[in-house]
Write a protein that holds these residues in place. Sequence first.
Motif, PDB file in Angstrom:
ATOM      1  N   TYR A  23       0.975  -1.236  -0.031  1.00 32.07           N
ATOM      2  CA  TYR A  23       0.187  -0.103   0.115  1.00 32.07           C
ATOM      3  C   TYR A  23       0.833   1.175  -0.157  1.00 32.07           C
ATOM      4  CZ  TYR A  23      -2.440   3.792   2.150  1.00 32.07           C
ATOM      5  OH  TYR A  23      -2.726   4.996   2.617  1.00 32.07           O
ATOM      6  N   GLU A  26       2.368   1.910  -3.268  1.00 30.23           N
ATOM      7  CA  GLU A  26       1.569   2.311  -4.326  1.00 30.23           C
ATOM      8  C   GLU A  26       1.306   4.014  -4.043  1.00 30.23           C
ATOM      9  OE1 GLU A  26      -2.000  -0.117  -4.206  1.00 30.23           O
ATOM     10  OE2 GLU A  26      -0.757  -1.919  -5.295  1.00 30.23           O
ATOM     11  N   ALA A  27       1.237   4.385  -3.109  1.00 30.82           N
ATOM     12  CA  ALA A  27       1.138   5.694  -2.674  1.00 30.82           C
ATOM     13  C   ALA A  27       2.434   6.539  -3.010  1.00 30.82           C
ATOM     14  CB  ALA A  27       0.600   5.674  -1.128  1.00 30.82           C
ATOM     15  N   PRO A  29       5.650   8.440  -5.010  1.00 30.45           N
ATOM     16  CA  PRO A  29       6.072   8.710  -6.382  1.00 30.45           C
ATOM     17  C   PRO A  29       7.254   7.796  -6.731  1.00 30.45           C
ATOM     18  CG  PRO A  29       6.092  10.781  -4.945  1.00 30.45           C
ATOM     19  CD  PRO A  29       5.774   9.557  -4.007  1.00 30.45           C
ATOM     20  N   LEU A 251     -10.285   3.485 -19.959  1.00 30.45           N
ATOM     21  CA  LEU A 251      -8.802   3.444 -19.487  1.00 30.45           C
ATOM     22  C   LEU A 251      -8.532   1.860 -19.595  1.00 30.45           C
ATOM     23  CD1 LEU A 251      -9.254   5.543 -16.194  1.00 30.45           C
ATOM     24  CD2 LEU A 251      -8.006   6.133 -18.001  1.00 30.45           C
ATOM     25  N   ILE A 257      -0.815   5.612 -10.612  1.00 29.09           N
ATOM     26  CA  ILE A 257      -1.340   7.356 -10.590  1.00 29.09           C
ATOM     27  C   ILE A 257      -0.098   8.015 -10.904  1.00 29.09           C
ATOM     28  CG2 ILE A 257      -3.493   7.409  -9.252  1.00 29.09           C
ATOM     29  CD1 ILE A 257      -1.749   8.135  -6.656  1.00 29.09           C
ATOM     30  N   PHE A 258       1.158   7.446 -10.761  1.00 27.88           N
ATOM     31  CA  PHE A 258       2.483   8.311 -10.984  1.00 27.88           C
ATOM     32  C   PHE A 258       3.225   7.843 -12.337  1.00 27.88           C
ATOM     33  CE2 PHE A 258       1.989   8.317  -6.358  1.00 27.88           C
ATOM     34  CZ  PHE A 258       1.769   9.599  -5.914  1.00 27.88           C
TER      35      PHE A 258
ATOM     36  N   MET B 320      -9.623   7.848 -12.538  1.00 27.28           N
ATOM     37  CA  MET B 320      -8.535   7.525 -11.950  1.00 27.28           C
ATOM     38  C   MET B 320      -8.113   8.070 -10.492  1.00 27.28           C
ATOM     39  SD  MET B 320      -4.422   7.944 -13.709  1.00 27.28           S
ATOM     40  CE  MET B 320      -4.631   9.050 -12.349  1.00 27.28           C
ATOM     41  N   ARG B 323     -10.461   6.489  -7.937  1.00 27.66           N
ATOM     42  CA  ARG B 323     -10.079   5.383  -7.452  1.00 27.66           C
ATOM     43  C   ARG B 323      -8.865   5.459  -6.459  1.00 27.66           C
ATOM     44  NH1 ARG B 323      -6.643   1.115  -9.680  1.00 27.66           N
ATOM     45  NH2 ARG B 323      -7.026  -0.639  -8.082  1.00 27.66           N
ATOM     46  N   ALA B 324      -7.935   6.093  -7.032  1.00 23.72           N
ATOM     47  CA  ALA B 324      -6.856   6.418  -6.157  1.00 23.72           C
ATOM     48  C   ALA B 324      -7.291   7.023  -4.648  1.00 23.72           C
ATOM     49  CB  ALA B 324      -5.760   7.386  -6.616  1.00 23.72           C
ATOM     50  N   LEU B 327      -8.688   4.391  -2.610  1.00 23.13           N
ATOM     51  CA  LEU B 327      -7.608   3.460  -1.854  1.00 23.13           C
ATOM     52  C   LEU B 327      -6.827   4.335  -0.980  1.00 23.13           C
ATOM     53  CD1 LEU B 327      -6.473   1.230  -4.814  1.00 23.13           C
ATOM     54  CD2 LEU B 327      -7.868   0.852  -2.840  1.00 23.13           C
ATOM     55  N   ASP B 328      -6.904   5.613  -0.720  1.00 25.71           N
ATOM     56  CA  ASP B 328      -6.192   6.536   0.041  1.00 25.71           C
ATOM     57  C   ASP B 328      -4.872   6.740  -0.490  1.00 25.71           C
ATOM     58  OD1 ASP B 328      -6.194   8.064   2.073  1.00 25.71           O
ATOM     59  OD2 ASP B 328      -6.292   6.739   3.553  1.00 25.71           O
ATOM     60  N   GLN B 329      -4.666   6.614  -1.788  1.00 26.54           N
ATOM     61  CA  GLN B 329      -3.034   6.799  -2.216  1.00 26.54           C
ATOM     62  C   GLN B 329      -2.849   8.252  -2.285  1.00 26.54           C
ATOM     63  OE1 GLN B 329      -3.385   4.490  -5.621  1.00 26.54           O
ATOM     64  NE2 GLN B 329      -2.959   2.521  -4.491  1.00 26.54           N
ATOM     65  N   ILE B 330      -3.598   9.031  -2.358  1.00 23.92           N
ATOM     66  CA  ILE B 330      -2.950  10.527  -2.745  1.00 23.92           C
ATOM     67  C   ILE B 330      -2.759  11.365  -1.299  1.00 23.92           C
ATOM     68  CG2 ILE B 330      -3.659  12.707  -3.771  1.00 23.92           C
ATOM     69  CD1 ILE B 330      -5.477  11.052  -5.656  1.00 23.92           C
ATOM     70  N   HIS B 331      -1.560  11.928  -1.445  1.00 25.53           N
ATOM     71  CA  HIS B 331      -1.384  12.413  -0.184  1.00 25.53           C
ATOM     72  C   HIS B 331      -1.079  13.916  -0.640  1.00 25.53           C
ATOM     73  CE1 HIS B 331      -1.403   8.827   2.141  1.00 25.53           C
ATOM     74  NE2 HIS B 331      -0.555   8.412   1.169  1.00 25.53           N
ATOM     75  N   SER B 334       1.673  14.626  -2.931  1.00 26.60           N
ATOM     76  CA  SER B 334       1.613  14.055  -4.374  1.00 26.60           C
ATOM     77  C   SER B 334       0.772  14.592  -5.175  1.00 26.60           C
ATOM     78  CB  SER B 334       1.892  12.522  -4.485  1.00 26.60           C
ATOM     79  OG  SER B 334       0.527  12.207  -3.383  1.00 26.60           O
TER      80      SER B 334
END
Lengths: 432, 432
Positions: A23, A26-27, A29, A251, A257-258, B320, B323-324, B327-331, B334
């Motif tokens: 996890y 994935e988050a 960069p 898509l 995402i990066f 996109m 979805r991110a 999943l809590d993937q964006i801080h 970033s």
Amino acid sequence: VHRQHVAELQREIDGLHPADIAYILEALPPEDRLEVWNLVKADRDGEILLEVSDAVRESLLADMDKPELLAAAEQLDAEEIADLAEDLPEDVLAELMHRLNAGQRERVQAAMSWEEDQVGAIMDFDMVTIREDVSLETVLRYLRRLKELPEHTDKLFVVNGDSVLTGVLPIRWLLVNDPAKRVSAVMAKDANTFHPEDDVTETAQAFERYDLVTAPVVDANGKLIGRLTIDAMVDVIREESDAEVRERFGLREDEDIFASVWKSLRNRWAWLAINLVTAFIASRVIGVFEGSIQKLVALAALMPIVAGIGGNSGNQTITMIVRALALDQIHPDSAKRLLRKELGVALANGLIWGGVIGFVAWLLYKNAALGFVMTAAMTLNLLLAALMGVLIPMTLLRFGRDPAMGSSVMITALTDSGGFFIFLGLATLFLI
Amino acid sequence: VHRQHVAELQREIDGLHPADIAYILEALPPEDRLEVWNLVKADRDGEILLEVSDAVRESLLADMDKPELLAAAEQLDAEEIADLAEDLPEDVLAELMHRLNAGQRERVQAAMSWEEDQVGAIMDFDMVTIREDVSLETVLRYLRRLKELPEHTDKLFVVNGDSVLTGVLPIRWLLVNDPAKRVSAVMAKDANTFHPEDDVTETAQAFERYDLVTAPVVDANGKLIGRLTIDAMVDVIREESDAEVRERFGLREDEDIFASVWKSLRNRWAWLAINLVTAFIASRVIGVFEGSIQKLVALAALMPIVAGIGGNSGNQTITMIVRALALDQIHPDSAKRLLRKELGVALANGLIWGGVIGFVAWLLYKNAALGFVMTAAMTLNLLLAALMGVLIPMTLLRFGRDPAMGSSVMITALTDSGGFFIFLGLATLFLI
């Protein structure tokens, strides 16, 4: 990052569950991701690679050299190696297969021989089998000798001398029954079984429907060859639903995402290109009526409303139909009935909303006839949207295609071109 | 249906799993559905009502009288009654609560006191608890006396005299360890536990991530109060993904495919109304430039291309990002980077596809300047789409809203009005 922090980070990572490390990776960069990845102990690489998304996995594998890749893969079970295999460089895969023992190699090859959407590709081989002519007491003693049971073991598989599955013994029943009883007296004979060639989506639906945790996989002769677990099924359900949303919006694959701009472009270009073509066709439909627009320029301002509302309404219909098709809820008898209902909804919406906007157009342009044409065009385009919203996904399915894939683009193309044609056509007939 | 067939049908239905009957009911049109429903034995009504979709459940409940409803509900566990409660007529619910014993009533009330998206609303009370100071042998004997273990039991919950959870004992470990050992020596002390106020989506993600089958629910003092099972979590995952797709296309709730036209209208009207307003605004933007269109009618034919491609591209970005975010993937760090990437993709797409369509427009209308305006407008609108595709879902989330809900409508509104304004504005500046 300072050296001291690195040591601290390393300690923290060592204490984490592989799914949590996945996890975090994935988050992050790309550069940070690789830095953290290099801090992960080599013997945990394999399990983490299985947890990350396909897109991120690719970026991690690209950073590993051959010995690292081999070390990571060697920690894994046969079905896990098969899962990873397609992402490995060919020479690494060849070397890896060479290093496996004969039994493992056979299993990896068997797992790789099935399509991604077949049960054979996701079954594992962690089965505990017992005979039906022994007592539960004997089974309990046998289990104790095993020292460890595979994860998710909620039932034991009962087989005869030819490895043919004759029943399953839920652990719950093993625990509450008299140990003197025989397995054959306690086991369930009519267990849910699956075949390696079964479709994973339907299998996942069966797991949901019957609340299964594990289930045996048997071949055409009833021989036990593998096991399915709920965690693999949850992955299937999650992946299906993600794929449905992604495909609705063009898509092609799971995008990191990066991801680089270049990779994103490749992932998205096909849909934009198709949309460009359909938009161009709609543009040519308008082109045919340029004379009418020049005479009554209000048509240019009003036409996108007709097209847009048709597209929205058609997409609502498709969303509902795609879902019902996925659940296998539409039968030939009911298709006609469904179409009648959708046409009824479209007619009502056309008269209500088309009436509202027609009235507004009348007031705005002081032209009653223009208002009536607007209402008629909205109604006709909503009827077209309903018809196509039912027919497109059902036709895609009949031709063996995924009904979600591309249906949004098609309905929008039809309601755009159709909407412009209907509105400008009616206007040319009655107003010009 | 003839009487003889009815008897046959009845026999077949009696032999089916409740989930299969639910599936058949969902796939049948209303009259046939009620006919089959009346053939279902009264003592199975309750479990089937829990299996069918909300929309179909409503249609079945409407067909039942008070004694039937009471008989069905009385077959169920506390958390199941709570699940059904909101769909029951008030007098039936009052009567039902009256008939329950004090313990059950308390549980039903407790379950109903939590929000639908909280763990408390979906936990059950089928727990097997043991003490840590006894031997595994004693545990085995205790289980045997229970005669039956709750479904999905993969671990026993270890509690002290105050009902505080001190650990869990996986059945797998119970089976392979020496029966003379004490529970405290074998149990896992750091089990995943949840709280009744936890969010179900995040809890389901934890189940997925850690491959859980069941997990204990504890209150603020660590007291064991309930249990979560994977089948409830699978329902959460399925419902979430269905809701995401539905909400993207403005279907407020799960629609029975055979719902009446009137019900369908109510389910879909809000989105169509919003779209009508946004389409009307876009139409007024065009209205401002009617003079330009009259002078160069080609603008009317080309403008939907600019708007449409912007909408498509913006929806890809949103898909996109949503979805991110899920999943809590964006801080925060970033987010900027992500925006730069999306703007890069938009710029490249604008120059490539905008260039292609600009070139075609040049050839078609023999007007080089028009082609350049087209390319510039496409590029700017794609940049707008990328910016908004990132900002809209992130802003919705910041304000505590579901980022999927309504984001499609918003991006399309912005790229439509924005696209028309940019294209017609540039054209008015440089071509008229």
